[in-house]
Scaffold this motif. Structure first.
Motif, PDB file in Angstrom:
ATOM      1  N   LEU C   6      69.082  60.390  34.385  1.00  0.00           N
ATOM      2  CA  LEU C   6      68.672  60.993  33.120  1.00  0.00           C
ATOM      3  C   LEU C   6      67.549  61.985  33.405  1.00  0.00           C
ATOM      4  N   SER C   7      67.900  63.250  33.457  1.00  0.00           N
ATOM      5  CA  SER C   7      66.862  64.248  33.665  1.00  0.00           C
ATOM      6  C   SER C   7      66.145  64.472  32.344  1.00  0.00           C
ATOM      7  N   SER C   8      65.053  65.213  32.415  1.00  0.00           N
ATOM      8  CA  SER C   8      64.291  65.437  31.188  1.00  0.00           C
ATOM      9  C   SER C   8      65.104  66.242  30.190  1.00  0.00           C
ATOM     10  N   SER C   9      65.928  67.179  30.700  1.00  0.00           N
ATOM     11  CA  SER C   9      66.715  67.981  29.766  1.00  0.00           C
ATOM     12  C   SER C   9      67.758  67.110  29.074  1.00  0.00           C
ATOM     13  N   THR C  10      68.282  66.124  29.821  1.00  0.00           N
ATOM     14  CA  THR C  10      69.218  65.187  29.190  1.00  0.00           C
ATOM     15  C   THR C  10      68.524  64.451  28.056  1.00  0.00           C
ATOM     16  N   LEU C  11      67.304  63.990  28.335  1.00  0.00           N
ATOM     17  CA  LEU C  11      66.576  63.253  27.308  1.00  0.00           C
ATOM     18  C   LEU C  11      66.329  64.132  26.090  1.00  0.00           C
ATOM     19  N   ILE C  12      65.993  65.407  26.338  1.00  0.00           N
ATOM     20  CA  ILE C  12      65.776  66.321  25.217  1.00  0.00           C
ATOM     21  C   ILE C  12      67.060  66.469  24.416  1.00  0.00           C
ATOM     22  N   ASN C  13      68.182  66.580  25.137  1.00  0.00           N
ATOM     23  CA  ASN C  13      69.469  66.708  24.444  1.00  0.00           C
ATOM     24  C   ASN C  13      69.762  65.482  23.589  1.00  0.00           C
ATOM     25  N   ILE C  14      69.542  64.295  24.171  1.00  0.00           N
ATOM     26  CA  ILE C  14      69.792  63.070  23.426  1.00  0.00           C
ATOM     27  C   ILE C  14      68.889  63.037  22.203  1.00  0.00           C
ATOM     28  N   PRO C 292      80.598  64.523  29.115  1.00  0.00           N
ATOM     29  CA  PRO C 292      81.603  63.482  28.865  1.00  0.00           C
ATOM     30  C   PRO C 292      81.011  62.166  28.359  1.00  0.00           C
ATOM     31  N   ILE C 293      79.884  61.768  28.930  1.00  0.00           N
ATOM     32  CA  ILE C 293      79.301  60.500  28.496  1.00  0.00           C
ATOM     33  C   ILE C 293      78.721  60.666  27.085  1.00  0.00           C
ATOM     34  N   GLY C 294      78.126  61.836  26.833  1.00  0.00           N
ATOM     35  CA  GLY C 294      77.628  62.102  25.487  1.00  0.00           C
ATOM     36  C   GLY C 294      78.755  62.098  24.472  1.00  0.00           C
ATOM     37  N   VAL C 295      79.911  62.604  24.897  1.00  0.00           N
ATOM     38  CA  VAL C 295      81.064  62.667  23.993  1.00  0.00           C
ATOM     39  C   VAL C 295      81.527  61.254  23.610  1.00  0.00           C
ATOM     40  N   ILE C 296      81.421  60.300  24.540  1.00  0.00           N
ATOM     41  CA  ILE C 296      81.781  58.918  24.182  1.00  0.00           C
ATOM     42  C   ILE C 296      80.941  58.488  22.989  1.00  0.00           C
ATOM     43  N   PHE C 297      79.631  58.722  23.089  1.00  0.00           N
ATOM     44  CA  PHE C 297      78.751  58.238  22.035  1.00  0.00           C
ATOM     45  C   PHE C 297      78.928  59.024  20.740  1.00  0.00           C
ATOM     46  N   SER C 298      79.075  60.336  20.839  1.00  0.00           N
ATOM     47  CA  SER C 298      79.257  61.081  19.583  1.00  0.00           C
ATOM     48  C   SER C 298      80.622  60.774  18.990  1.00  0.00           C
ATOM     49  N   GLY C 299      81.621  60.514  19.855  1.00  0.00           N
ATOM     50  CA  GLY C 299      82.933  60.119  19.348  1.00  0.00           C
ATOM     51  C   GLY C 299      82.839  58.792  18.596  1.00  0.00           C
ATOM     52  N   LEU C 300      82.045  57.870  19.150  1.00  0.00           N
ATOM     53  CA  LEU C 300      81.855  56.587  18.460  1.00  0.00           C
ATOM     54  C   LEU C 300      81.132  56.802  17.135  1.00  0.00           C
ATOM     55  N   LEU C 301      80.160  57.721  17.145  1.00  0.00           N
ATOM     56  CA  LEU C 301      79.423  58.002  15.905  1.00  0.00           C
ATOM     57  C   LEU C 301      80.360  58.536  14.821  1.00  0.00           C
ATOM     58  N   PHE C 302      81.135  59.555  15.174  1.00  0.00           N
ATOM     59  CA  PHE C 302      82.036  60.130  14.176  1.00  0.00           C
ATOM     60  C   PHE C 302      83.141  59.133  13.814  1.00  0.00           C
TER      61      PHE C 302
END
Lengths: 353, 523, 360
Positions: C6-14, C292-302
């Protein structure tokens, strides 16, 4: 699987008319309740479709007023919602109503999971002893629509705009053609399909094209797509008519609507709910036509004189009496023998008058 | 106006004010960085004052504060003796300041006049174009800023666009002009013209702040110079009393060598050879035609010329990015005329592109992935299509050490590196393959003195290792300082070839001007 | 080194995605309040409908599966620098193809039939993705235009085939759909009596594989390089056209799998009425930052929003409110993106905060 196949055979034997429930199917013990909860699940068109969802809703609301039941509606956004909404409905209410043929698979699935629940399905058939199905003989109303169109048309050309050529719409089409040709065997009938039930723009475009080619009456059986036919008629102005399908749509253009084919979905839903309320619910197929007050031509424009309406009444009585059997598909249409207004069998009409 | 009259010196031309700009103790912090850490800048009316510092020293932040784009965290600012607290550029303009940014703020489809009056259209709802054009013409003539007021900015050269920016500032009533790196995009001739304009403005009493990192420009045009390093003022000198070496040392913070030390070349075999080369033209340009070009081992070939005379096409052809339509091109006796960039690399070519941000690096990628760029064929870094991240990271760390690339780790995004460190990374990536020929295109563009010194030494070292080096630069001095042989590009071809030391700057300048050599001779 | 860092930019994105979702939920509450509904009750119903009980959780996973797969398709095309609005078309072609194969009753056992039908779906989607990819690479045709056209084409074509070609295809004009998929071709159920099927497993597996391809292989490197900088990738010897075409083929295959999962898992046939998941997928990709991993979570959200949405109707909130909240999420994400992308706006923000700090 086996039982449902068996059921079908028995239903066919029992015939298409009126209530076709066999004793075998009605072993459901129904205890009458004071106030039941009924949940209706729409297809994706939802409330506001100017068609069966709205009419079913009207029937449910009437039952709520007159029978004191609790009536809920779950609208579906996608096809994936059908099973979920019907399951929610089955969980939370005494009766669940699925509106439209799109819910057929879903209702079959849920009804099997809740054998003690009561289900109703509009415009399609699920053969199970806890499901009551309401079908309509659209061809009967459409026959009258074709007749009035041919009687009113000054150009000798009329049109038909359909949604998607699924069986109920096809029955509208062939019934319409049979009615029109009975009045005027030489009439020219333009037929067009939008392949879409939810596209008023397309409906307007197709209707305008028919008007511009000489038609002056167009029958639209296209769900929300049919709203566009009214736009087209209003744009062309006086002398251009629309015949609505399913329900009276005069609010879309009071002077553009020549008449409306009325499909008794609201009555069917009301009756279905009533049967569940008073404990007379039985599964099976109701195939409703003019004789059952399930179909008819109404909302005829005030400017239309008795010379026309008398003919319509005569046809209506002949159909109700079984003297005229309008076609249901292309084959029966080809075999259909035209009945001119002068030759309407009067035998069936006499008892009524 | 509380000027402590008496002994204040000669300055103050017309108003009796000590300083046109007085910035004292300016501090500006950004999250994680102190961009300005107590900077003082004192500019007297009517002087040309150079603000000298390396990239990232805090020059632009300081000027953005002066122009009202940032609010300082600490410090005081006075313009013409009056303390000011600008809340935006509009306030700065009203106070008589004008700024010419490095990247022009012009609307290409508008005419010169339309651009100039933009933001100052007057209260009338209908523009009085004729009157405006007349005023523009008046101002431009009085300062020798010759330009057609009705020309579309789109059609103007970079030098002329800059004139529009200056005119715009003058039209808006600016008496203090701030120029941010004004020579960055200009040709040598345009730079000379700019100096002339600035001197005329000065003669008319305009105060000028000239931001630069180039020592030569300080000497050429300024009266006084303030040097800043790492957000602090490290010295203020009268230009005529100082030397380039002193300024360079101040700016970098250590002794730097300004001259390139190199021994005479010992050219060897021909490594890259082009004959009668033609290529598909860039849309709207003339096609490139190179009759003869050779790069030999152990020498630096300098390519000079005015930008836009086919250099981009030449570089693209020599690196495999632009298809060749005719002629032959060989590297190490391998015919590469039908190869893609990978084929050129395989034949022994390395290439430092001129545009670090759009060609040389992928800024959002970490350093180690940038090292993979161009090195992704099956080999130590890629096995069966799978990237060997650990090997690559280790190699990147090694390269960072070897080439003094200052970054926290190989996983740092390239974007967060300074220009100099970015360039070092590119050089490291291109050289570790041990190529036979190196194309260095404007390798010092936008770099500060320290980084330039590094790049120049590196080019000479590579040459001394027996590799062929082609140096293409729009800085004629750089070409003359480094090259063993020089070719001139003009009109999409090579118009002259000389051994170093056998040609004068003037002669090269004339050839660079091509057909327009007569005009240039007059200028 | 295959662990996720988890880079800092990833954390910012999350963080950005979470902020966007929160803002959207608050805006949704305001709208519900204005329309006279009780937002608290509505969100409670949403929560219960999405997460409380075995059936709700199963429903959330059911709705998530196609969104994750389609979202992956969108994310991959975005990584390659293409704004692929055609996910919808690729999805329905895939769903249709899978249903055709499944309805043909080839007499195969499940172990062969299911993979074959899934493969047919992937191929259908891949072909529908290949077309705009190829047109982009060869003729420079803008993918937004071509994919929109292909969406319409797919819808019309399938409507035509199901209505008119029952002579040669296993379709059922009565239902405007294909015939029922035979039981041997249906995706196995994971958690009877719920209708949760294998689709969610396929979706998550696909996400992990795509993550590996994107970040661990040369092809993935090429895709990301091409998407971020055409100049630098050309310089690096990466064949732009080839990369774009292959990326679009894979993206289409993922969308096709999404459709196949619906046909073979959920509905047991392909309905010609389009579900619109292809458009939600764009939001899923964006909220998941095309990772791709973010898409899993946003897919679950939607998926949860879609699954719980109908339940909100019991709190007198119409189904459109759920769509509204989804719209708000997209808007909030877009707004944050604008702030991040354009330094001028960001500096204005930091300027204000600096000023307020100075004032304090």
């Amino acid at each position: 699987m086996l039982t449902s196949r068996l059921n079908r055979r028995q239903l066919v034997i029992a015939g298409g008319a009126a209530v076709a429930a066999t004793p075998l199917l009605s072993r459901l013990s129904v205890s009458a309740q004071d106030s039941i909860t009924v949940t209706m699940v729409t297809d994706t068109a939802g409330i506001g479709d100017q068609s069966f969802n709205d009419m079913a809703n009207a029937g449910g609301l009437r039952a709520q007023d007159e029978l004191g039941i609790t009536f809920n509606v779950l609208e579906s956004q996608t096809a994936a919602d059908y099973v979920r909404n019907l399951t929610d409905a089955a969980e939370s209410s005494d009766m669940s109503i699925g509106v439209g043929f799109l819910l057929t698979d879903a209702l079959a699935e849920v009804a099997a999971q809740y054998p003690d629940g009561k289900f109703a399905l509009i415009d399609s058939v699920v053969e199970a002893d806890n499901v009551v199905n309401f079908l309509f003989r659209e061809q009967e109303g459409a026959f009258l629509a074709g007749a009035i169109a041919a009687l009113v048309s000054k150009t000798g050309q009329i049109g038909f705009v359909g949604g998607i050529r699924i069986p109920p719409v096809m029955r509208y089409e062939v019934g319409y053609v049979a009615g029109a040709k009975s009045v005027n065997p030489d009439i020219q009938i333009a037929i067009a399909y939008a392949d879409d039930f939810e596209n008023p723009d397309k409906g307007k475009e197709l209707t305008l094209a028919q008007y511009n080619n000489g038609a002056d009456v167009v029958h639209a059986a296209a769900g929300r797509t049919g709203v566009g036919a009214f736009d087209a008629a209003l744009e062309k102005g006086e002398g251009f008519w629309v015949i609505a399908a399913d329900k009276d749509q005069a609010h879309l253009g009071p002077d553009a609507q020549l008449a409306a084919v009325i499909k008794g979905i609201d009555t069917a839903v009301f009756d279905g709910i009533k049967s569940a309320q008073d404990g007379t619910f039985v599964g099976g197929i109701h195939n409703l036509g003019i004789a059952d007050d399930g179909m008819g031509l109404g909302a005829i424009h005030a400017s239309i004189g008795a010379d026309v309406t008398d003919v319509i009444d005569a046809y209506s009585a002949a159909i109700a009496g079984g003297a005229i059997v309008p076609p249901v598909d292309d084959d029966t249409l080809a075999a259909f023998e035209l009945v001119s207004p002068d030759a309407i069998p009067a035998v069936e009409a006499t008892p009524a008058s | 106006m509380e000027t402590t009259t008496a002994t204040t010196t000669q300055a103050s031309a017309n108003s009796g004010i000590d300083y046109a700009i007085r910035m004292q103790g300016i501090v500006k912090r950004f999250p994680g960085v102190v961009a300005n850490d107590g900077i003082d800048l004192l500019v007297r009316p009517g002087e040309i004052h150079a603000l000298l510092g390396e990239n990232g020293a805090g020059k632009s932040t300081l000027m953005n504060i002066l122009f009202g784009l940032y609010t300082p965290d600490e410090g005081e600012i006075a313009v013409n003796g009056k303390p000011v607290d600008f809340s935006g550029p509009r306030d700065a303009v009203l106070a008589g300041l004008g700024m010419v940014h490095q990247h022009f703020m012009l609307i290409p489809r508008f005419t010169v006049t339309e651009n100039i009056i933009l933001g100052n259209e007057g209260s009338k709802s209908v523009l009085d174009r004729t009157a405006a054009a007349k005023r523009v013409r008046e101002i431009s003539e009085s300062y020798g800023l010759l330009i057609d007021p009705d020309a579309k900015v789109d059609d103007l050269t970079v030098g002329l666009q800059q004139r529009v920016e200056i005119l715009k500032a003058l039209y808006h009533g600016s008496r203090i002009l701030i120029l941010d790196e004004p020579t960055a995009l200009l040709t040598p001739q345009e730079i000379e013209d700019l100096y002339g304009i600035l001197n005329r403005l000065k003669a008319d009493g305009t105060t000028i702040v000239f931001i630069t990192h180039k020592l030569k420009e300080v000497a050429a045009v300024s009266d006084k110079v303030t040097v800043i390093r790492r957000g602090k003022t490290v010295g203020e000198r009268i230009t005529s009393d100082t030397t380039g070496q002193e300024l360079a040392d101040l700016m970098v913070g250590r002794g730097v060598s300004l001259t390139v030390e190199r021994t005479p070349a010992t050219p060897g075999r021909t490594i890259l050879s082009a004959r009668n080369l033609t290529a598909t033209p860039i849309h709207g340009h003339k096609p490139l035609t190179i009759e003869h070009l050779e790069l030999r081992a152990g020498e630096i070939l300098g390519v000079c010329g005015v930008e836009g005379n086919g250099q981009s096409e030449l570089v693209e052809v020599l690196s495999g990015l632009r298809p060749i339509t005719g002629g032959t091109l060989t590297i190490n006796d391998t015919d590469v005329s039908t190869c893609d960039p990978n084929g050129f690399r395989a034949a022994g070519l390395s290439y430092i592109p001129e545009d670090r941000h759009h060609r040389g690096l992928i800024l959002d990628f970490p350093l180690w992935e940038n090292v993979l760029l161009g090195n992704a064929q099956e080999g130590p870094f890629v096995r069966s299509g799978i990237v060997r991240e650990r090997t690559l990271q280790a190699r990147t760390s090694q390269l960072m050490q070897d080439y003094d690339v200052r970054a926290p780790s190989p996983s740092t995004p390239a974007r967060s590196l300074s220009g100099g460190n970015q360039q070092k990374l590119i050089i490291a990536r291109e050289l570790f393959r041990n190529p036979d020929v190196l194309l260095a295109i404007q390798p010092t563009r936008g770099l500060d003195v320290g980084a330039i010194e590094f790049v120049h030494k590196e080019l000479v070292r590579v040459r001394d290792e027996g590799k062929a080096v082609m140096l293409l630069s729009y800085d004629l001095d750089e070409v003359m300082d480094l090259s063993d042989r020089i070719v001139v590009m003009s009109e999409y071809g090579i118009t002259g070839e000389f051994n170093a030391g056998e040609v004068t700057r003037n002669h090269l300048g004339l050839l660079m001007g091509g057909r327009h050599s007569d005009d240039q001779a007059e200028a | 080194m295959t662990r996720l860092k988890l880079s800092s930019s990833t954390l910012i994105n999350i963080g950005g995605s979470i902020i966007a979702v929160t803002i959207a939920l608050l805006l949704g509450a305001v709208v519900m309040r204005l329309s006279g509904a009780d937002p608290w009750a509505a969100y409670k119903a949403l929560w219960n409908g999405a997460f409380v009980g075995k059936r709700s959780i199963a429903e959330t996973l059911i709705y998530s599966a196609p969104l994750i797969l389609a979202g992956l398709g969108f994310a991959l095309s975005m990584r390659a620098g293409l704004f692929n609005i055609g996910i919808e078309g690729q999805l329905i072609v895939g769903g249709f193809m899978a249903a055709l194969v499944g309805a043909w009753d080839l007499g195969l056992p499940s172990v062969l039939y299911v993979p074959l039908a899934l493969f047919a779906g992937a191929v259908g989607g891949a072909f529908w993705g290949f077309i705009p990819g190829y047109l982009k690479a060869k003729a420079g045709a803008h993918e937004v235009i071509t994919t929109i056209m292909l969406n319409y084409l797919a819808m019309r074509l399938i409507t035509y085939l199901v209505l008119r070609r029952d002579d040669i295809l296993p379709v059922d004009p009565t239902f405007v759909a294909t015939k029922k998929v035979v039981p041997e071709a249906r995706l196995p159920l994971l958690m009877p009596p719920t209708r949760l099927h294998l689709g969610i497993v396929i979706a998550i597996a696909a996400a992990i594989i795509l993550w590996y391809i994107l970040f661990k292989t040369r092809f993935g490197f090429n895709v990301r390089a091409v998407g971020l900088s055409q100049g630098a990738s050309a310089y690096g010897g990466i064949n732009w056209g080839r990369t774009v075409v292959i990326a679009m083929i894979i993206a289409g295959a993922l969308a096709g799998l999404a459709g196949a999962g619906e046909s073979l898992g959920l509905h047991g046939r392909h309905w010609s009425a389009a579900p619109g998941y292809g458009f939600t997928a764009i939001a899923v990709g964006l909220v998941g930052r095309n990772h791709p991993i973010g898409v899993i979570f946003s897919g679950l959200l939607f998926g949860a929003l879609n699954a719980g949405g109908p339940a909100m109707q019991s709190a007198d909130v119409s189904k459109e409110i759920v769509q509204l909240i989804q719209g708000f999420i997209i808007l909030a994400i877009a707004a944050l993106e604008v702030v991040n992308r354009f330094p001028a706006i960001r500096s204005r923000f930091s300027r204000r905060s600096a000023a307020s700090k100075a004032g304090a």
